[in-house]
Motif scaffolding. Structure first.
Motif, PDB file in Angstrom:
ATOM      1  N   MET A 234       0.852  -1.196  -0.192  1.00 49.26           N
ATOM      2  CA  MET A 234      -0.364   0.262   0.098  1.00 49.26           C
ATOM      3  C   MET A 234       0.840   1.177  -0.180  1.00 49.26           C
ATOM      4  SD  MET A 234      -3.116   0.303   0.266  1.00 49.26           S
ATOM      5  CE  MET A 234      -4.503   0.899   1.737  1.00 49.26           C
ATOM      6  N   ALA A 241      -0.360   6.018  -6.560  1.00 48.09           N
ATOM      7  CA  ALA A 241      -2.100   6.801  -7.051  1.00 48.09           C
ATOM      8  C   ALA A 241      -2.366   8.008  -6.713  1.00 48.09           C
ATOM      9  CB  ALA A 241      -2.541   6.267  -5.732  1.00 48.09           C
ATOM     10  N   VAL A 301       3.494  -3.957  -8.492  1.00 49.76           N
ATOM     11  CA  VAL A 301       2.101  -4.677  -8.642  1.00 49.76           C
ATOM     12  C   VAL A 301       2.069  -5.996  -9.413  1.00 49.76           C
ATOM     13  CG1 VAL A 301      -0.294  -4.633  -9.183  1.00 49.76           C
ATOM     14  CG2 VAL A 301       0.912  -2.415  -7.867  1.00 49.76           C
ATOM     15  N   LEU A 302       2.997  -6.262 -10.884  1.00 48.72           N
ATOM     16  CA  LEU A 302       2.518  -6.843 -11.934  1.00 48.72           C
ATOM     17  C   LEU A 302       3.584  -8.304 -10.747  1.00 48.72           C
ATOM     18  CD1 LEU A 302       3.369  -5.194 -14.993  1.00 48.72           C
ATOM     19  CD2 LEU A 302       0.756  -7.160 -14.054  1.00 48.72           C
TER      20      LEU A 302
ATOM     21  N   ILE B 254      -8.774  11.572  -5.517  1.00 48.57           N
ATOM     22  CA  ILE B 254      -8.214  10.784  -6.682  1.00 48.57           C
ATOM     23  C   ILE B 254      -7.214   9.910  -5.658  1.00 48.57           C
ATOM     24  CG2 ILE B 254      -6.578  11.554  -7.866  1.00 48.57           C
ATOM     25  CD1 ILE B 254      -8.600  11.100 -10.024  1.00 48.57           C
ATOM     26  N   THR B 255      -6.238  10.031  -4.727  1.00 48.76           N
ATOM     27  CA  THR B 255      -5.849   9.602  -4.128  1.00 48.76           C
ATOM     28  C   THR B 255      -6.502   8.515  -3.024  1.00 48.76           C
ATOM     29  OG1 THR B 255      -3.743  10.858  -4.362  1.00 48.76           O
ATOM     30  CG2 THR B 255      -3.398   9.050  -3.318  1.00 48.76           C
ATOM     31  N   PHE B 258      -8.303   6.122  -5.339  1.00 47.91           N
ATOM     32  CA  PHE B 258      -7.068   4.754  -5.642  1.00 47.91           C
ATOM     33  C   PHE B 258      -6.948   3.753  -4.548  1.00 47.91           C
ATOM     34  CE2 PHE B 258      -4.746   4.392  -9.964  1.00 47.91           C
ATOM     35  CZ  PHE B 258      -5.972   5.137 -10.752  1.00 47.91           C
ATOM     36  N   MET B 259      -6.498   3.777  -4.001  1.00 45.77           N
ATOM     37  CA  MET B 259      -6.037   3.697  -2.536  1.00 45.77           C
ATOM     38  C   MET B 259      -7.441   2.476  -2.215  1.00 45.77           C
ATOM     39  SD  MET B 259      -3.149   4.685  -2.381  1.00 45.77           S
ATOM     40  CE  MET B 259      -2.360   2.937  -0.885  1.00 45.77           C
ATOM     41  N   GLN B 262      -7.787  -0.267  -5.279  1.00 46.08           N
ATOM     42  CA  GLN B 262      -7.047  -0.564  -5.339  1.00 46.08           C
ATOM     43  C   GLN B 262      -6.628  -2.638  -5.627  1.00 46.08           C
ATOM     44  OE1 GLN B 262      -3.146  -1.953  -3.643  1.00 46.08           O
ATOM     45  NE2 GLN B 262      -3.968  -1.498  -1.148  1.00 46.08           N
ATOM     46  N   VAL B 266      -4.860  -3.931  -9.164  1.00 48.24           N
ATOM     47  CA  VAL B 266      -4.257  -5.167  -9.210  1.00 48.24           C
ATOM     48  C   VAL B 266      -4.658  -5.676  -9.610  1.00 48.24           C
ATOM     49  CG1 VAL B 266      -2.707  -6.355  -7.653  1.00 48.24           C
ATOM     50  CG2 VAL B 266      -2.731  -4.168  -7.040  1.00 48.24           C
ATOM     51  N   LEU B 269      -4.647  -4.965 -13.415  1.00 46.24           N
ATOM     52  CA  LEU B 269      -3.482  -5.112 -13.708  1.00 46.24           C
ATOM     53  C   LEU B 269      -3.133  -5.660 -14.172  1.00 46.24           C
ATOM     54  CD1 LEU B 269      -1.387  -2.065 -12.303  1.00 46.24           C
ATOM     55  CD2 LEU B 269      -1.528  -2.661 -14.651  1.00 46.24           C
ATOM     56  N   THR B 270      -2.923  -7.516 -13.640  1.00 46.03           N
ATOM     57  CA  THR B 270      -2.646  -8.342 -13.544  1.00 46.03           C
ATOM     58  C   THR B 270      -3.524  -9.519 -15.010  1.00 46.03           C
ATOM     59  OG1 THR B 270      -3.334  -8.472 -11.616  1.00 46.03           O
ATOM     60  CG2 THR B 270      -1.165  -9.434 -11.962  1.00 46.03           C
TER      61      THR B 270
END
Lengths: 430, 276
Positions: A234, A241, A301-302, B254-255, B258-259, B262, B266, B269-270
């Motif tokens: 985090m 972020a 993250v990836l 916005i942060t 995002f958090m 997340q 994540v 993305l993966t």
């Protein structure tokens, strides 16, 4: 009358719709006929001057004309608008030609089906996906494809400040002269090669540092015995972020060499501080380091995702064989991660070639230099192009650079596409 | 504690400080009295909220219509998100579920064009918008962002590909049409990917600088990205604390978003990575 595919085909060549009529598909025939007539009418009527304009790009510039006793400024042809309308007209013509070809093909295919005595219409619910794609397709056509066509055309004109900016002056077709200038004329070619070299160095360094930095951080968190893994992750995602333009503009202030906090810490230790953004070398170091700060979280993250998919028995087997941690990393972890992230590596490389934000918002291409024409030391091809367009009105050179970048990216994209597993095997999943 | 672990914690801590420092420094600066970039103390000696109030107060000496910028950005990002997400989902559905002529060629085209950064042809977009009379208009930004949205559909397509076909076939047996299947079956199953796409398109429009700077001309029409950039560029370090306050107000919502989400990011993305 015995149906005949050849006859149907030739009838459709003669006039769109005739073949369909012969095949007794009357509704379709009327539709093709209407399109055909409309096409001919439009192409010879309203579209013709536009197409001519595309060829000439205007014949009369803005000029003075005697009206009565006074000279009056008369607006001339606007070459760029003529070009846009010309491209639009050409697009419409191409669509009509396509429908004409489709009409012939359709007549032959249906005719052949009739010859073999089969049912006239292939059962078709195939219109639905096209219905879904219609609006997205129009959007892409007008705001992606047409601009690309348009940009490519501009590269072959002399559309540039100071002598060829409409509506004051006309723009002319000049063939490959712009590319010739870019490669052979000293002021341009030295800038081009200089900026290109830095772009490539930057793309390689930026990609490699973020990639391996991300792997290292992920492994660090993932070690056995590290507590609060979620917390660390985090924490490290935060730079990702925060909106890029905010963090880059802030970094620009942090690195300010007179008032920035970084140099004031140096001074607190009695050191002089560094000209972070004002010296060619340090500016390059700065952008790469700042880019690591932004880019590492993504790779991290990836990789953390991939690490969880490595089967644990591989490590257990390695333990039985008495492998050292380094050997385990080299022979199990690294090949796994590399294999899974290879496509990402290519996309990130291409992304860095076009990494507009980091350069433009952080240094704006500065420090300025006498060596380059309208570019600074840290300018990438894309930021140079942006400046050429927005600040210096060198549209033709900018367009030529855009074409070169596009060719480069397209090559990468195609290589990537052919290698993507999902494309090769997508039908195997279902 | 073993030395190796201790060393790892030390490294993690250092990276954590580096990751957090710029954000902390900006937040603290925004509460500092005065307006200069330079300060002897990391933590302000005197605290003030003046800069936040200043952002929303008109002054004759400068043009910083911060409230306008915020509103413009919010408008552009919201509408781009709604239209863009819809377009992406429909395109992805068409490519994932139907086999039609020219499909592979079109997929190839989407990939190539998707890698092509839109701003390379910025001058053409600029001229097209000019002929439409849309320059210096925030709706032009919405149009530009939504028009290209279809090109980002691969993540959604990858996701749709994994939804088993048998579900649809069952529905079709019950007499459901294509659109019903999409709305009643595919969409409810796609919550994570819809969240991911909405978030990324919202954030994409929220932070875009390139098109916004090219299209928007008058200060009242700017978005936050252009406005803040201009603040740094023209006032340099003389209005720094004001700039810091502006940054905090942009970045925090916005942060936080995002958090908070997340996990979806994540996953997205993966998922996007393994599917290419």
């Amino acid at each position: 009358m015995k149906p005949n595919a050849t006859v149907a085909g030739w009838l459709s060549v003669l006039c769109a719709g005739l073949g369909q009529w012969y095949n007794r598909q009357y509704a379709k025939a009327v539709m093709f006929l209407i399109i055909h007539v409309a096409g001919i009418y439009l192409a010879l009527g309203p579209l013709l001057p536009q197409l001519k304009g595309l060829v000439t790009l205007g014949v009369k510039g803005q000029h003075f004309e005697k009206v009565g006793k006074i000279n009056k400024l008369v607006p001339g042809d606007h070459s760029v608008f003529m070009m846009i309308y010309g491209v639009l007209a050409a697009l419409v013509v191409v669509l009509f030609v396509l429908s004409y070809i489709l009409n012939i093909r359709d007549a032959v295919v249906v005719g052949r089906r009739l010859e073999q005595g089969r049912y006239r219409d292939a059962a078709s619910s195939s219109a639905f996906p096209w219905l879904l794609l219609a609006i997205p397709f129009l959007g892409v056509l007008f705001f992606t494809i047409m601009p690309i066509v348009f940009t490519s055309l501009i590269a072959f004109t002399n559309y540039a400040s100071p002598n060829h900016i409409p509506p004051k002056n006309l723009v002319d077709w000049v063939g490959f002269a712009t590319f010739d200038k870019l490669f052979n004329m000293n002021v341009w070619s030295s800038t081009f090669t200089g900026v290109l070299t830095w772009t490539i160095i930057w793309a390689i360094l930026a990609t490699v540092t973020c990639y391996f930095g991300g792997i290292l951080v992920a492994l660090l968190i993932n070690q056995k015995g590290i507590k609060f893994k979620g917390f660390w992750r985090m924490l490290f995602i935060i730079p990702y972020a925060i909106p890029q333009f905010v963090s880059l503009l802030i970094m620009r202030n942090i690195l300010n060499d007179k008032f920035g906090p970084l140099n004031s810490y140096f001074r607190a230790f009695g050191l002089n501080g560094l000209p972070w953004l004002n010296d060619p070398f340090w500016a390059k170091v700065s952008v790469i380091v700042v880019n690591m700060w932004i880019g590492i979280p993504v790779t991290m993250v990836l990789v953390m995702g991939i690490l969880t998919t490595i089967p644990n028995d591989l490590y257990e087997a390695a333990d039985v064989d008495g492998a050292s941690p380094w050997m385990k990393f080299r022979n199990i972890t690294m090949p796994y991660v590399l294999f899974a992230t290879a496509p990402i590596l290519i996309t990130q490389f291409v992304g860095n070639i076009n990494n507009f934000n980091v350069i433009y918002l952080l240094t704006g291409g500065a420090p300025a230099t006498m060596k380059y024409n309208n570019a600074g030391e840290t300018d990438l091809l894309v930021t140079w192009l942006y400046k050429l367009t927005l600040d210096f009105n060198q549209y033709n050179i900018a367009a030529a650079v855009a074409i070169l970048i596009f060719l480069f990216i397209a090559t990468f994209a195609i290589i990537l596409f052919r290698r993507t597993r999902s494309f090769k095997e997508e039908d195997m999943i279902q | 504690m073993k030395p190796k672990i201790f060393f790892s914690y030390l490294l993690l801590g250092t990276i954590g400080v580096v990751a957090l420092y710029p954000a902390l420094w900006t937040i603290l600066s925004s509460f500092r009295v005065g307006n200069s970039l330079f300060s002897d103390h990391f933590i302000p000696v005197e605290w003030t909220l003046d800069h936040y109030r200043d952002l929303f107060r008109a002054r004759s000496t400068r043009q910083i219509p911060y409230a306008n910028w915020y509103w413009n950005t919010l408008k552009v990002a919201t509408f781009s998100m709604i239209i863009g997400t819809l377009i992406q989902l429909l395109t992805a559905y068409a490519f994932s579920r139907f086999r039609f002529k020219g499909r592979k060629q079109m997929l190839m085209m989407v990939l190539v064009l998707g890698m092509f950064p839109g701003f390379l042809s910025i001058m053409a977009v600029f001229i097209i918008l000019n002929t439409l009379g849309l320059l210096d208009n925030t709706w032009a930004l919405v149009l530009v962002y939504s028009a290209g949205a279809a090109l980002g559909m691969f993540v959604a397509k990858g996701f749709f590909d994994t939804i088993p076909r048998s579900l649809e076939e069952a529905a079709r047996m019950d007499g459901a049409g294509h659109m019903t299947i999409f709305i009643r079956i595919i969409l409810p199953l796609s919550r994570p990917i819809i969240t991911y796409i909405s978030l990324t398109t919202f954030a994409g429009a929220w932070v875009d600088f390139i098109f916004a700077r090219a299209i928007l001309r008058t200060p009242e029409n700017w978005t936050l990205a252009v406005g803040l950039w201009n603040l740094v560029d023209s006032y340099n370090s003389t209005e720094f604390t004001l700039f810091a306050a502006g940054c905090v107000l942009v970045a925090i919502p916005i942060t936080a978003l995002f958090m908070y989400t997340q996990r979806f990011l994540v996953d997205g993305l993966t998922a996007g990575a393994s599917k290419g």
